[in-house]
Design an enzyme around this catalytic site. Structure first.
Site, PDB file in Angstrom:
ATOM      1  N   GLY A   1      15.657  34.660  25.979  1.00 16.38           N
ATOM      2  CA  GLY A   1      14.870  35.378  26.986  1.00 16.38           C
ATOM      3  C   GLY A   1      14.958  36.879  26.747  1.00 16.38           C
ATOM      4  O   GLY A   1      15.704  37.339  25.875  1.00 16.38           O
TER       5      GLY A   1
ATOM      6  N   LEU B   1      16.304  39.366  28.489  1.00 20.07           N
ATOM      7  CA  LEU B   1      17.632  39.944  28.686  1.00 20.07           C
ATOM      8  C   LEU B   1      18.655  39.275  27.757  1.00 20.07           C
ATOM      9  O   LEU B   1      19.535  39.937  27.209  1.00 20.07           O
ATOM     10  CB  LEU B   1      18.051  39.789  30.157  1.00 20.07           C
ATOM     11  CG  LEU B   1      19.321  40.503  30.585  1.00 20.07           C
ATOM     12  CD1 LEU B   1      19.284  41.996  30.262  1.00 20.07           C
ATOM     13  CD2 LEU B   1      19.547  40.325  32.086  1.00 20.07           C
TER      14      LEU B   1
ATOM     15  N   ASP C   1      21.349  23.420  27.657  1.00 24.97           N
ATOM     16  CA  ASP C   1      20.609  23.371  28.919  1.00 24.97           C
ATOM     17  C   ASP C   1      21.647  23.523  30.024  1.00 24.97           C
ATOM     18  O   ASP C   1      22.503  22.650  30.204  1.00 24.97           O
ATOM     19  CB  ASP C   1      19.874  22.022  29.014  1.00 24.97           C
ATOM     20  CG  ASP C   1      19.056  21.909  30.295  1.00 24.97           C
ATOM     21  OD1 ASP C   1      19.372  22.623  31.283  1.00 24.97           O
ATOM     22  OD2 ASP C   1      18.120  21.097  30.322  1.00 24.97           O
ATOM     23  N   ILE C   2      21.573  24.624  30.763  1.00 23.67           N
ATOM     24  CA  ILE C   2      22.649  24.896  31.734  1.00 23.67           C
ATOM     25  C   ILE C   2      22.636  23.929  32.910  1.00 23.67           C
ATOM     26  O   ILE C   2      23.579  23.904  33.704  1.00 23.67           O
ATOM     27  CB  ILE C   2      22.630  26.367  32.241  1.00 23.67           C
ATOM     28  CG1 ILE C   2      21.327  26.708  32.972  1.00 23.67           C
ATOM     29  CG2 ILE C   2      22.924  27.337  31.105  1.00 23.67           C
ATOM     30  CD1 ILE C   2      21.415  27.989  33.797  1.00 23.67           C
TER      31      ILE C   2
ATOM     32  N   ALA D   1      17.361  31.434  33.425  1.00 23.99           N
ATOM     33  CA  ALA D   1      16.828  31.375  34.792  1.00 23.99           C
ATOM     34  C   ALA D   1      15.461  30.719  34.789  1.00 23.99           C
ATOM     35  O   ALA D   1      14.769  30.683  33.762  1.00 23.99           O
ATOM     36  CB  ALA D   1      16.706  32.788  35.378  1.00 23.99           C
TER      37      ALA D   1
ATOM     38  N   THR E   1      18.371  39.032  41.800  1.00 23.06           N
ATOM     39  CA  THR E   1      17.082  39.707  41.951  1.00 23.06           C
ATOM     40  C   THR E   1      16.965  40.475  43.267  1.00 23.06           C
ATOM     41  O   THR E   1      17.591  40.104  44.274  1.00 23.06           O
ATOM     42  CB  THR E   1      15.957  38.640  41.890  1.00 23.06           C
ATOM     43  OG1 THR E   1      14.711  39.244  42.251  1.00 23.06           O
ATOM     44  CG2 THR E   1      16.204  37.484  42.851  1.00 23.06           C
ATOM     45  N   ASP E   2      16.120  41.482  43.266  1.00 24.68           N
ATOM     46  CA  ASP E   2      15.740  42.221  44.486  1.00 24.68           C
ATOM     47  C   ASP E   2      15.014  41.313  45.485  1.00 24.68           C
ATOM     48  O   ASP E   2      14.950  41.621  46.676  1.00 24.68           O
ATOM     49  CB  ASP E   2      14.811  43.380  44.105  1.00 24.68           C
ATOM     50  CG  ASP E   2      13.630  42.906  43.263  1.00 24.68           C
ATOM     51  OD1 ASP E   2      13.869  42.248  42.242  1.00 24.68           O
ATOM     52  OD2 ASP E   2      12.476  43.172  43.646  1.00 24.68           O
TER      53      ASP E   2
ATOM     54  N   TYR F   1      11.927  30.700  45.153  1.00 22.36           N
ATOM     55  CA  TYR F   1      12.585  31.397  44.040  1.00 22.36           C
ATOM     56  C   TYR F   1      13.724  32.272  44.566  1.00 22.36           C
ATOM     57  O   TYR F   1      14.850  32.227  44.065  1.00 22.36           O
ATOM     58  CB  TYR F   1      11.553  32.247  43.277  1.00 22.36           C
ATOM     59  CG  TYR F   1      12.179  33.266  42.347  1.00 22.36           C
ATOM     60  CD1 TYR F   1      12.692  32.893  41.104  1.00 22.36           C
ATOM     61  CD2 TYR F   1      12.281  34.618  42.711  1.00 22.36           C
ATOM     62  CE1 TYR F   1      13.282  33.831  40.257  1.00 22.36           C
ATOM     63  CE2 TYR F   1      12.867  35.556  41.876  1.00 22.36           C
ATOM     64  CZ  TYR F   1      13.361  35.159  40.653  1.00 22.36           C
ATOM     65  OH  TYR F   1      13.949  36.094  39.827  1.00 22.36           O
TER      66      TYR F   1
ATOM     67  N   LYS G   1      17.792  31.954  43.868  1.00 23.06           N
ATOM     68  CA  LYS G   1      18.602  33.002  43.242  1.00 23.06           C
ATOM     69  C   LYS G   1      19.798  33.373  44.134  1.00 23.06           C
ATOM     70  O   LYS G   1      20.885  33.648  43.641  1.00 23.06           O
ATOM     71  CB  LYS G   1      17.744  34.235  42.950  1.00 23.06           C
ATOM     72  CG  LYS G   1      16.671  34.036  41.883  1.00 23.06           C
ATOM     73  CD  LYS G   1      17.223  33.695  40.503  1.00 23.06           C
ATOM     74  CE  LYS G   1      17.933  34.853  39.854  1.00 23.06           C
ATOM     75  NZ  LYS G   1      18.407  34.491  38.480  1.00 23.06           N
TER      76      LYS G   1
END
Ligand SMILES: NC(=O)c1ccc[n+]([C@@H]2O[C@H](COP(=O)([O-])OP(=O)(O)OC[C@H]3O[C@@H](n4cnc5c(N)ncnc54)[C@H](OP(=O)(O)O)[C@@H]3O)[C@@H](O)[C@H]2O)c1
Length: 291
Positions: free
Chosen positions: A10, A12, A35-36, A59, A100-101, A124, A128
């Site tokens: 990804g 990041l 695969d987490i 994610a 995430t914000d 979502y 998170k």
């Protein structure tokens, strides 16, 4: 130091793998390799690699898709983090997890700090927040809330066949191609430059800084229209830009209007998170903008 990176292909994940690989060993696991959501595979992989640090860059980021596929969102963003936390605990490793914000409702008028109360408005966002809680289940954890990531892959090779990127990357793509761009005037963000996020992550882990929750964004805030305006002015193509409000665009998931984050805590801990305009300039140079 050995660092295991999940979601390593990804935007990041690629940069974190590159950054941590400069001074240490990196075990970079793409989704195909780990695969987490496979609890047994997570435990076995961590036991085999014996990392000092696990950086979870994996994610499920489809904000609208999560509304119709909540099970996948909750499994990848929530339950899988519980597996990573258990594996980290078992190995005595530090766990870095990104959030995430979007955990906030966007009703504030000043940047959210780490003490602000989350109030997720979408599947979502809830998934998170669940991941944040599970990440704190291991004693050595850093939960880093990032937002509006851009510049992943700008300074490292892109995976074959696809270009990485989020909203700001797509805005710059369009401007460079001479295509028109619409920018929201009613959504305020603190963009996060991927190389700065990776550097801040490395700083926290290597100091080491006190464990806990950090807002990891570049300095300052702006509406998407203002961000696009600065990009267009640097590229000399302001005429491609037009303002728009978010109610003119149909989106399945609710999104916070104001989601600027304060980066004071992470800067005090030693991270360099320059203003987003500075990061944008470095990004444009990395993309080969003529000076
Ligand atoms: N992008 C943003 O603007 C933004 C904003 C706020 C927070 N964040 C958070 O920042 C972190 C990094 O995001 P990013 O933009 O780098 O994400 P990204 O580019 O979408 O990368 C996510 C990676 O996770 C992998 N993945 C998905 N499901 C997986 C699974 N079950 N097991 C293992 N790997 C899996 C994906 O693999 P495939 O490519 O094979 O699907 C992909 O390589 C995430 O925690 C994200 O929620 C991002």
């Amino acid at each position: 130091m050995t660092t295991l990176v999940t979601g390593a292909s990804g935007q990041l994940g690629l940069e974190v793998s590159r950054r941590f690989g400069r001074d240490g060993d990196v075990v970079a696991m793409t989704r195909a390799q780990l695969d987490i959501t496979d609890h047994g595979a997570v435990l076995a992989t961590v036991a085999r690699a014996r990392p000092d640090v696990i950086v979870n860059c994996a994610a499920y980021n489809d904000v609208d898709g999560a509304e119709t596929d909540p099970v996948t969102a909750m499994t990848v963003n929530g339950l899988a983090v519980r597996s990573l936390a258990a594996a980290a605990r078992e190995a005595g490793a530090t766990l870095v997890h990104y959030s995430t914000d979007f955990v906030f409702d966007g009703q504030s008028s000043r940047p959210y700090d780490e003490y602000a109360e989350p109030a997720p408005q979408s599947v979502y966002a809830s998934s998170k927040l669940l991941g944040e809680w599970f990440a704190t289940g291991t004693p050595r954890h850093y939960v880093l809330r990032v937002e509006s990531l851009f510049g992943g892959g700008a300074e490292s090779p892109q995976p074959a066949g696809r270009r990485l990127g989020s909203t700001l990357d797509r805005i710059v793509d369009a401007l460079l191609d001479g295509r028109p761009v619409k920018g929201f005037t009613d959504r305020t963000v603190s963009p996060s430059y991927v190389p700065d996020v990776a550097a801040a992550t490395e700083m926290l882990v290597s100091r080491p800084a006190p464990v806990g929750l950090y807002h990891c964004v570049n300095g300052g805030l702006a509406t998407w229209f203002e961000v696009a305006q600065v990009a267009a002015s640097r590229l000399g193509c302001e005429s491609l830009l037009s303002p728009v409000t978010s109610d003119t665009v149909e989106m399945r998931a609710a999104r916070p209007r104001f989601c600027a984050l304060s980066n004071e805590k992470i800067v005090t801990a030693g991270a360099s998170m320059p203003p987003w305009e500075d990061a944008l300039d470095r990004y444009l140079v990395a993309r080969g903008r003529p000076d």
